[in-house]
Design an enzyme around this catalytic site. Structure first.
Site: not given
Length: 250
Positions: A36, A92
């Site tokens: 992010y 992730h």
């Protein structure tokens, strides 16, 4: 893990004031990730928060998953967040340097060193989950889950093994605002399609969710949506929507 029904997803948030406002509004679960590119932003937003009452999660990206990169990658995230440890550390995606036989034991060593309390997985298939369970206790599994896309097999695995399923994109990128079934249920409750979607997602035990919001109004509304009680019929009507739309395919 005992996660609150609604937490804050931070993908796309680039202002620390939003994170601080979420904590002030009552959010106790804040989720970010290396990819992010906002861990430092999230860290600044959390700087004044009481860590005893707050669960912070981040995710290692694929370039931090080789066994000899796991600890260094974790430490980089902690440095950006300004924390000594995170409560929940995810893989992730099982790609790049990921190898269950080496990555997951390396994550166990990171946990043993006190850099995280719990280890989670994100975007794993059922077969990948089964393999991972041979190496690590799964504390949570984060997946795409909304009225237009959900995996019953992943939900069942979470139920069978006693960990929460953390739903991202519960509003399906805004698509819930256009669906006639969701709009009708919202009108019946004098609320918004967003609230209905969040309530529907969290009606599936043990699913919690992490919608993103930026304004104080939407932050408060998302948090309150977990208290909206849909009828069994309404849940079933939304379940029956004939539309499969995965926003973030592997």
């Amino acid at each position: 893990m005992d996660l609150p029904p609604v937490g804050l997803g931070t993908m796309g948030i680039d202002e620390s004031d939003v994170v601080a406002a979420a904590v002030d509004a009552g959010y106790r679960h804040v989720d970010t990730a290396q990819i992010y590119d906002n861990e430092a932003v999230v860290g600044r937003g959390l700087a004044a928060a009481d860590r005893e009452d707050l669960l912070v999660a981040t995710k290692l990206w694929t370039d931090s998953l080789a066994a000899d990169e796991v600890r260094a990658g974790t430490e980089r995230s902690l440095d950006r967040l300004g924390l000594d440890a995170v409560d929940l550390l995810y893989v992730h995606r099982p790609r790049g340097g990921y190898d269950p036989a080496t990555t997951l034991p390396a994550l166990e060593r990171v946990r043993d060193a006190g850099l995280t309390d719990h280890l989670g997985l994100s975007n794993f298939t059922l077969d990948q989950l089964r393999t991972a369970a041979d190496y690590v206790d799964i504390a949570a599994h984060q997946v795409e889950f909304h009225p237009f896309f959900r995996s019953k097999s992943l939900l069942e695995h979470a139920r069978r093994h006693g960990y929460p399923l953390v739903a991202y994109s519960p509003l399906a990128g805004g698509r819930v605002f256009e669906d006639p079934t969701i709009r009708a249920v919202a009108e019946a409750h004098d609320t918004t399609p967003a609230a209905v979607a969040i309530a529907w997602v969290t009606s599936h035990d043990p699913v919690v969710t992490i919608p993103k919001a930026s304004s104080r109004e939407h932050l408060a509304a998302n948090l309150a949506a977990a208290d909206l009680e849909l009828t069994d019929d309404e849940v079933a009507r939304i379940e029956a929507i004939e539309r499969e739309e995965e926003l973030f395919p592997e």
